[in-house]
Motif scaffolding. Structure first.
Motif, short mmCIF file in Angstrom:
data_model
loop_
_atom_site.label_atom_id
_atom_site.label_comp_id
_atom_site.label_asym_id
_atom_site.label_seq_id
_atom_site.Cartn_x
_atom_site.Cartn_y
_atom_site.Cartn_z
N ASN A 165 0.86 -1.30 -0.20
CA ASN A 165 0.01 0.03 -0.03
C ASN A 165 0.97 1.31 0.14
O ASN A 165 1.73 1.38 0.90
CB ASN A 165 -0.88 -0.18 1.08
N ILE A 166 0.71 2.17 -0.88
CA ILE A 166 1.69 3.46 -0.96
C ILE A 166 1.34 4.22 -0.04
O ILE A 166 2.26 5.08 0.40
CB ILE A 166 1.50 3.82 -2.58
N TYR A 167 0.22 4.12 0.61
CA TYR A 167 -0.07 5.04 1.78
C TYR A 167 0.78 4.72 3.19
O TYR A 167 0.69 5.58 3.95
CB TYR A 167 -1.77 5.24 2.13
N SER A 168 1.17 3.81 2.95
CA SER A 168 1.92 3.49 4.47
C SER A 168 3.34 2.47 4.15
O SER A 168 4.02 1.88 4.96
CB SER A 168 1.19 2.03 5.28
N TYR A 184 -7.66 8.61 -7.64
CA TYR A 184 -9.09 8.91 -8.19
C TYR A 184 -10.12 8.97 -6.46
O TYR A 184 -10.87 9.62 -6.65
CB TYR A 184 -9.74 8.04 -9.16
N ASN A 185 -9.85 7.85 -6.00
CA ASN A 185 -10.47 7.87 -4.69
C ASN A 185 -9.44 7.80 -3.40
O ASN A 185 -9.43 6.72 -2.78
CB ASN A 185 -11.29 6.44 -4.67
N PRO A 186 -8.77 9.07 -3.11
CA PRO A 186 -7.66 8.83 -2.05
C PRO A 186 -8.08 8.49 -0.64
O PRO A 186 -7.60 8.17 0.08
CB PRO A 186 -7.17 10.28 -2.27
N VAL A 187 -9.77 8.83 -0.35
CA VAL A 187 -10.17 8.54 0.82
C VAL A 187 -10.29 7.21 1.02
O VAL A 187 -10.00 6.41 2.20
CB VAL A 187 -11.71 9.01 0.92
N GLY A 188 -10.41 6.15 0.11
CA GLY A 188 -10.25 4.66 0.14
C GLY A 188 -8.95 4.13 0.46
O GLY A 188 -8.63 3.16 1.20
N LYS A 189 -7.74 4.84 0.27
CA LYS A 189 -6.52 4.43 0.38
C LYS A 189 -6.10 3.15 -0.22
O LYS A 189 -5.53 2.23 0.58
CB LYS A 189 -5.94 4.68 1.80
N GLY A 196 6.64 -2.81 -10.30
CA GLY A 196 6.59 -2.14 -11.75
C GLY A 196 5.16 -1.89 -12.22
O GLY A 196 5.01 -1.47 -13.51
N TYR A 197 4.23 -1.83 -11.52
CA TYR A 197 2.92 -1.55 -11.90
C TYR A 197 2.07 -1.28 -10.69
O TYR A 197 2.38 -1.49 -9.56
CB TYR A 197 2.15 -2.69 -12.71
N PHE A 198 0.70 -0.93 -10.81
CA PHE A 198 -0.05 -0.80 -9.54
C PHE A 198 -1.48 -1.75 -9.42
O PHE A 198 -1.78 -2.20 -10.49
CB PHE A 198 -0.83 0.49 -9.85
N LYS A 199 -1.63 -1.98 -8.38
CA LYS A 199 -2.82 -2.98 -8.06
C LYS A 199 -3.72 -1.77 -7.30
O LYS A 199 -3.32 -0.83 -6.44
CB LYS A 199 -2.62 -4.02 -7.04
N MET A 200 -5.09 -1.71 -7.74
CA MET A 200 -5.98 -0.82 -7.18
C MET A 200 -7.35 -1.69 -6.57
O MET A 200 -7.75 -2.52 -7.25
CB MET A 200 -6.57 0.16 -8.15
N GLY A 201 -7.90 -1.06 -5.55
CA GLY A 201 -9.08 -1.47 -5.03
C GLY A 201 -8.77 -2.68 -3.90
O GLY A 201 -7.76 -3.18 -3.54
N ALA A 202 -9.90 -2.79 -2.94
CA ALA A 202 -10.07 -3.83 -1.90
C ALA A 202 -11.25 -3.90 -1.54
O ALA A 202 -12.42 -3.61 -2.47
CB ALA A 202 -9.28 -3.01 -0.75
#
Length: 326
Positions: A165-168, A184-189, A196-202
């Motif tokens: 998680n990039i927030y931590s 797009y939805n920073p509140v969700g973190k 070398g890429y991103f995963k999004m969502g939980a």
């Protein structure tokens, strides 16, 4: 003994249903069918060249079940299909505006006693195209720089475990911002670094990435093609998350896929651990335009909630290049 009567009864009901449910179909096939006329646009604005500001010719749809005729009250304005029948896409043919000011012409679409008028305004605005050649690269990002934060190659390994998680995780969030990216939805973190890429969502949370502004000249615009790769997350059940992906213009000028929409249709990645290439064309984008790639299931943050459930996904290899104008 009851079956013939039952069959007859059902047949009569079917015929009655056709009569009551489909009168328009029967009416349109008759010689005395009532005229029906629908025109998709009533106002069109052109620039000095006679084109839209995207560099494409303007058009509108005509639906006329018994045929139509189009007439123009301006010598500089015409159409490619002045007559037709059914559903027809009509393209405007306008000469360059070499007068001293803005001018207006009208197209009258007539079908029987019905008529619609399309008002065409032609300004002296010059062609806003930035002049770059087709294929010119405005943006290219493979996200290799995020790999230093130790996230796993989830897609390659076929496992959702190991994304960071990039927030931590250290200064990952700072580097994310320095790259010109926004959550797009920073509140969700729920933005995660992989190899070398991103995963999004939980669970019950979705998001996407807002890309940096493009370097397009002042008062200039461009038509572009956005390409990228996506992959759905596959959890412990072995079933791919039911995520679809949408491209959205969240800020500034521009439309998606040549019409007035600001969002693309939902795109579904392959339901396996492999990358799916995707492509969307955007028209009339400027330096003020911001483009997002997000899960379709993501609501508008602060306005509507996203869908509940599992809609996790991966994003890589984003590129934006100059697209043909027509």
């Amino acid at each position: 003994m009851k079956k013939p009567f039952l069959h007859l009864h059902l047949s009569l009901l079917f015929l009655m249903g056709c009569v009551f449910l489909l009168p328009s179909c029967i009416e349109d096939k008759a010689e005395d069918a009532a005229h029906r006329l629908v025109v998709s646009k009533v106002d069109v604005e052109l620039i000095q060249t006679g084109m839209l500001n995207t560099g494409s010719k303007a058009s509108f749809d005509v639906l006329a079940n018994r045929g139509y005729v189009i007439t123009s009250d301006a010598e500089w304005l015409d159409v490619d299909k002045p007559t037709g029948k059914g559903r027809v896409s009509v393209t405007l043919e306008a000469k360059p505006n070499e007068t001293a000011g803005e001018r207006t012409g009208h197209l009258t679409v007539t079908s029987g006693k019905l008529s619609e008028r399309v008002t065409v305004t032609q300004t002296l605005d010059p062609d806003p195209d930035d002049g770059n050649p087709v294929g010119y690269t405005y943006y290219s990002e493979n996200f290799d720089w995020i790999a230093v934060y130790g996230g796993a190659d989830c897609v390659g390994l076929g496992s959702q475990n190991g994304a960071k998680n990039i927030y931590s995780t250290g200064d990952a969030l700072q580097k994310f911002g320095e790259a010109g990216l926004q959550d797009y939805n920073p509140v969700g973190k729920t933005m995660y670094a992989c190899a070398g890429y991103f995963k999004m969502g939980a669970t019950d949370k979705q998001t996407g990435i807002i890309l940096p502004a493009l370097k397009i000249g002042r008062k200039k615009a461009s038509n572009v093609e956005l390409t990228f790769e996506t992959c759905p997350n596959i959890g412990g059940s072995g079933k791919a998350d039911a995520v679809t992906v949408t491209v959205e213009i969240v800020e500034g000028p521009g439309t998606v896929n040549g019409n007035s929409d600001r969002e693309s249709e939902a795109m579904k990645p392959d339901q396996t651990w492999k990358w799916t290439p995707m492509s969307v064309k955007l028209y009339g984008v400027t330096a003020a335009t911001r483009i997002a790639i997000r899960s379709t299931q993501q609501g508008n943050p602060g306005v509507t909630a996203g869908e509940k459930g599992y809609f996790r996904w991966y994003l890589d290899n984003v590129k934006i290049v100059k697209a043909p104008r027509n």
